[in-house]
Design an enzyme around this catalytic site. Structure first.
Site, PDB file in Angstrom:
ATOM      1  N   GLY A 130       0.817  -1.202   0.000  1.00 20.23           N
ATOM      2  CA  GLY A 130       0.000   0.000   0.000  1.00 20.23           C
ATOM      3  C   GLY A 130       0.853   1.255   0.000  1.00 20.23           C
ATOM      4  N   CYS A 131       0.252   2.388  -0.368  1.00 18.89           N
ATOM      5  CA  CYS A 131       1.009   3.629  -0.506  1.00 18.89           C
ATOM      6  C   CYS A 131       1.494   4.153   0.833  1.00 18.89           C
ATOM      7  CB  CYS A 131       0.187   4.665  -1.263  1.00 18.89           C
ATOM      8  SG  CYS A 131      -1.462   4.948  -0.605  1.00 18.89           S
ATOM      9  N   PHE A 132       0.578   4.303   1.808  1.00 19.50           N
ATOM     10  CA  PHE A 132       1.009   4.732   3.143  1.00 19.50           C
ATOM     11  C   PHE A 132       1.968   3.700   3.724  1.00 19.50           C
ATOM     12  CE2 PHE A 132      -2.859   7.596   3.956  1.00 19.50           C
ATOM     13  CZ  PHE A 132      -2.100   8.750   4.076  1.00 19.50           C
ATOM     14  N   ALA A 135       5.487   4.245   2.471  1.00 20.44           N
ATOM     15  CA  ALA A 135       6.140   5.436   3.039  1.00 20.44           C
ATOM     16  C   ALA A 135       6.530   5.219   4.492  1.00 20.44           C
ATOM     17  CB  ALA A 135       5.210   6.648   2.914  1.00 20.44           C
TER      18      ALA A 135
END
Lengths: 321, 321, 321, 321
Positions: A130-132, A135
Site C-alpha cells: 500500500g502507498c502509506f 512510506a
C-alpha cells in the site's frame, strides 16, 4: 519482449501502469481489460496519451501471458483469480490489499524490494504494498532490521486526492478539497496491519504501538510522512544504519537536505531524511503515492521477477513545479 | 424585522444566502426549506456555521412571509411557483434563469441594481441575474447606455468550480480540476440571452455579436472577465463615462489599478478597469460568482425592495489571501 | 466611538486588522502608521478595500489614542515602545512574541480569552498569542485545567503560506508551494515556550514533553492541529470536560463532526473535536491563523478591554469554498 | 555520444533541460555552467535529482563541445556569444528572445519544427521559440500556410507561474497567486513579433491584427490558448487542413476531444482542437510552457540537428493528476 496484461484499466493505478508500460523497452502491452470501458480507446480515460496510441480497452483476457497486473478494488482480486484462469507461467502482480498479509493459503510475496529483493526475484505472485504502508515502512525498516524499535512510533502522514481513488465523493470535490486539510481514520488505517507485519518479520518481539494519523492534503499526488521514536544512538549512527540498509536500493535514498513532495512527485523515488532531537529520531519520508506507492513499485517488482534492470521504464522525469 | 424564507437550502447559493441573512440586522430567517435535508441541522451542509446556529432545514413552507428566495435548479422555479402559494404581499427573489427574459407572461424585474435600481425598489418579483451575465453586462453596460456598442465585443471569462454547482462531476473532481484549465460552451453559453436583452434595452439597434468564451479555472470562487471592442474616444472619455454611470452604484467601482480575483472574492463588489489600445477599449471586470454573481446581489435587491440601506448585511470582509 | 491606531500597516496581520476595524461599529480607525508606505493609499497594499476607503498610511503617530495595535516584526515591539510615547490611558495590543512570556519587567497579560477573560478585561497591555500557540493551547487547555496532562503530548500541525509573512522567499514562491508539503522546525518551534507557560499556569507540576511537528501546507490561510495523549477517562468524560471549559467561550466550540479548515477560514472561530482510541485522547483543532490566530483574537481582546460585546466586528462570513 | 553543455543552469528552463538530457540516450551532459552556483551540486537547485546524480555546476565552459544550450535571460545571449568562443562545429540552441527575429546579422533559424523541420536539420544555430508564441503559432499556422488568415484573430491564453521565471515577485508569491487570476500585457506581449513573423513567412500579405490577451493562472505549468477568426470553410475542411499540416509532426496532434492542460503537462506535446461556430473557427491549443514551450522543443531541435529520432529523450510520462 514479454507480453503483459492489465486487469481493471480505468482507475488511477491502471492509468499509471499504462503510462509506464507503454514506454517500457522490455515489454509489450498485450491487453488492458476493462468491463466498464470495453471497446473504448484508452485515451478516453487516460487522455494524456492522446496522439500517442490507439490502444483500446478489451473485454477479453489473454490467459497465455507473461505477466498480469491486477488493478481491481480491494477484495476483488481474490474473487477475480477464483473466476479466471491464467497459464502456469503467468506471473501476477496484485495492487490490491487482498494478498498483503502472509497466509498459508496463498503464495504471494510482499513486494517491497527494499526488504525482499531476493524473494521477489524468484516469486511468481506479488502482493504490491500500500502507498502509506510503503512510506511508513521505509521510514522505520532499518530500525527494525537491527531490532531497535523499542518504543511507540508516532506517525503523521498526508496524502493527495488520488489516494482516494477515482470515484466522485464529497472530500474529493474541488470546492471541498481546494485549500483544505483534514485528518481521517486516525489510529485505524487499514495499512497498519501490513506495516506491523513487516516490522515483526524483522524484529519478532516488536510490540510497541504504531500511532498513525493519516491526513487529506489539497494536492493530487504524493505522501509526506513524519515518524519519530526513541533512539539511543547519535544522528551519525542513525544515518550510517539507514545508508547501509538502503545502499543497494534502486529508488530509496537517504539525504541530508530538507525533503518535500515536489522532489519525488511523478518519480518512483522515496527520499528519507533523518534528524535527532534529544532522545528522539525523526524520520521524514516522501514518495509519489501512485508510483513508488503503487504502479511504479509494481513495475519495479516485475523488473526484478523478469531479470530486467531494476529501473527499466522507471527513469521518470519529475514534474517538479 | 421582516421574515424571510429560502426554498432549496442545500446548494451553494442557498448556503451563501444563509451566511448573509443569518447576520442581516433587518431580517429574521424564518425557514429554510429543503426536501432532501428536512429535519437536519443546517450545519450538516453549511459547516462553517458550526457553533453559531442550531437552525434546521424545514420540510414546510411558511406562506405568510415577507420575502422568499428561490434557490432551485434552472427550470424548477416556474414549476415551484405553479405548485405553491404565497401571501399577496410576499416578495420573491428567484436566483434561477426562469424569469430573466422579459415576457408578458410574468412580472419579474431583472435585478441588476446598476441598471434598474428604481424599478427594483418598486418590484415584488425579482429575477436575479446570472453570474457570467453580471460580470459581462457590468463591463459593457455604460457603452450601451450611450449607444456606443458599434462592433463585435470579444469576451473571455473564467469562473471557479462553484460555478458548476454542488453535484459531483468529472470536471469538479479535485484531481481533474487542480492545476488545470479548460474552455467550455464557447459562443453558446446560456447567459448570452440575458446579456443581449440588457444591451438592447439600452441600445435598441444593437446588433453586433457578443463573442463569449467561458473557461473553467482551478479555483473555487470568482469570475475574471476581459471584454474588448472598438471605441473611438480616449481612455479618459471612457473612464468618465464609466465613472459617471457607476457613480451611485453601491458595489461596482471603476478603478485604475490592475484588477484580480482576490480583490473581490467573498465580497459583493465588482471592480472594473479600463485600458485603451489603438482603437480598442479593453474592459476587465472581476466579481465573486456566488455573491455579486448570485446571493449577494439577491440580498442587494431585497434591500432595495424593502428600503434597507443598500449594503445592509453586505459589508463583507474579503478573504484576500 | 473609541479611537484606534495601528503601528506597522503593510503586513498580513495589519491588513486583517484594517479589514475588521474598518467595519467595527464601536471604533474609529484613527491612523495606520507605516514607515515604508507613508502617504500611500491603504488600497495600494490591501487591495480588497478598493472602492470602499480612501484611508492613507500615515507617517505620524497620534499618541493620544484609546488603543493601539502593534503589528511589528518579532523583537521590534520592545524597541518601538522604548522609542515612542503614548498617553497614560492608551491600551496596547501587541501581536508580536515580545511580551508573551510573563516577566516582572512588563505588565502585559497573555491575551487568550478562553483562559484569561477576567484579567484581559482589566488589562491595559495585551500580548496577543501566536497562531500555532492558540491552536495547540486550545486543544489541551481543558486537560491542564484539571491537571490531567500526565504524559507526553504528540502534536502535528500544518499552517498556510500566510503563516510565513509577506516577505518573498523560496518556500512561499508559488511554484514551490503549490501542490507541495513539508515539515519544518520540528520539536523546536518558537511557540512551544508560550504553550508550556500556559500549561504550567494551570497545572504547575506539568513536566511532560510537547512533541510538536509544524508543517507547511499548500494553502493560504488556516491551521489544522492534531494532538494526542493518554487520558484514562471515557470519550464522554472528555467531551463533558471540554464543553464545560469552553461553555462561555465566544469563538471556541467543541463539535462532534469531523473538522476541517474550510469550516473556520475567514472567521474568528476555533473548532475542536475529540476522539478516543484505546487509552489515547485525540484532539483536533482548526482555526484561521490570521484571525483567531492573530488579528481576530486581537480585536476580541480589545472588545473585552473596552466592554464591547465579545463578537463585535467579528461576526465574519466564512469563505467556505 | 555527443557532448552537450548548458549555459545558465539555475533557472526553470535549464532545470528542465538537465532533467531531459540526463536521461537522453544519445548524449553526455558535459558541463552545466552557472556563475551563481559554481561548485555546488546540481541537486541543490534541481532537488528532484537527489539520489540520482552528483553532477556539479561548473564555473568553466568547455568550448570544444558538440552542442550548447543558452538558458540566459533575454538580452544576455547576444552578450554572451560576443564574449565567449566555441569551436566551429559547436551547434547552439538559444532559448532567449535574442535571435528569434530574422536578421541579416545572424544565422539563427527559428526552431519551430512544425514549420521548419528541413531547415532545422541543416542548421547550426537555433533560436528556440517562446512559450506563448509556440501555442499561438501552432494554433493558426495551418491557416497561414494556405493564406486563409483574412481577418483579425482573437486570442486569449493563460500561463502558469513558471512562465514568470524563478525570481521572487509579488505575483508569484503563493498567497497572491493561489486561487487567483489576472490579465497582463494585453495587446502588447513581446511574443507577438515572432508570431507575426511566422505568419508573414507563410502568408506575406497577412496584415490583420493578432489581438492577444495573456493571463496569469494559478497553476505552475501549462499554457491554454483559444484563438478564433473568420473561416469560410466547414469544420471538416478545417480539420482536414490541420491534420494534413501536422501529419508528420512528432508532438503536435489535432484531436476531436475537449482539450485541457493536464493532457500535456510534463510532456512535449501540443494538442489542438477545432470547433466551428457560425463563420468563426475556434482553435484551442494546450502545451507545457517549459517543455513544448521551451526546453522540450530545444531538445527536439537538437535531435533534428544531429539526426536522432525526433522523440529521443522526449517520451515523457505525463503527470496527469
Amino acid at each position: 519482449m514479454i507480453q503483459a496484461g492489465i486487469i481493471g484499466g480505468a482507475g488511477y493505478t491502471a492509468g499509471e501502469l499504462i503510462r509506464i508500460l507503454w514506454r517500457h523497452p522490455g515489454l509489450n502491452l498485450n491487453f488492458i481489460y476493462s468491463t466498464s470501458q470495453t471497446g473504448m480507446p484508452v485515451t478516453k480515460i487516460h487522455q494524456d496519451l492522446l496522439g500517442e496510441t490507439n490502444l483500446q480497452f478489451s473485454g477479453e483476457i489473454n490467459s497465455d501471458i507473461d505477466v498480469v497486473f491486477l488493478c481491481l478494488g480491494h477484495g476483488n482480486s481474490i474473487k477475480f483469480l477464483e473466476e479466471n484462469y491464467f497459464s502456469e507461467t503467468t506471473k501476477i502482480v496484485d495492487l490490491s490489499t487482498d494478498y498483503r498479509m502472509s497466509d498459508e493459503g496463498h503464495m504471494f510475496v510482499y513486494g517491497l524490494p527494499e526488504s525482499k529483493k531476493e524473494q521477489i526475484k524468484k516469486a511468481n505472485f506479488i502482493a504490491n504494498p500500500g502507498c502509506f504502508a510503503t512510506a511508513i515502512t521505509l521510514a522505520i525498516l532499518p530500525l527494525a532490521s537491527e531490532k531497535l524499535l523499542k518504543d511507540d512510533v508516532h506517525i503523521n502522514a498526508v496524502t493527495g486526492a488520488t489516494g482516494a481513488g477515482t470515484s466522485l465523493s464529497e472530500t474529493t470535490h474541488f470546492t471541498w478539497r481546494d485549500n483544505n486539510f483534514s485528518a481521517y481514520k486516525a489510529f485505524e488505517h487499514q495499512h497498519l496491519a501490513e506495516i506491523n507485519q513487516s516490522m515483526k518479520n524483522l524484529q519478532p518481539e516488536f510490540s510497541s504501538a504504531l500511532n498513525f494519523i493519516p491526513n487529506r492534503g489539497n494536492f493530487s499526488r504524493g505522501i509526506h510522512c513524519t515518524a519519530y521514536t526513541n533512539f539511543s544512538g547519535s544522528l551519525e549512527e542513525a544515518q550510517e544504519l539507514y545508508k547501509n540498509y538502503y545502499n543497494d536500493a534502486a529508488f530509496t535514498f537517504v539525504v541530508e537536505e530538507e525533503v518535500h513532495l515536489k522532489q519525488v512527485v511523478n518519480t518512483n523515488k522515496c527520499l528519507i531524511r533523518l534528524q535527532k532531537f534529544g532522545d528522539k529520531l525523526l524520520i521524514t519520508s516522501v514518495l509519489d503515492n501512485l508510483l513508488k506507492g503503487a504502479s511504479g513499485q509494481a513495475v519495479h517488482n516485475m523488473n526484478l521477477m523478469f531479470g530486467f534492470e531494476e529501473d527499466m521504464g522507471l527513469r521518470l522525469k519529475a514534474n517538479y513545479f
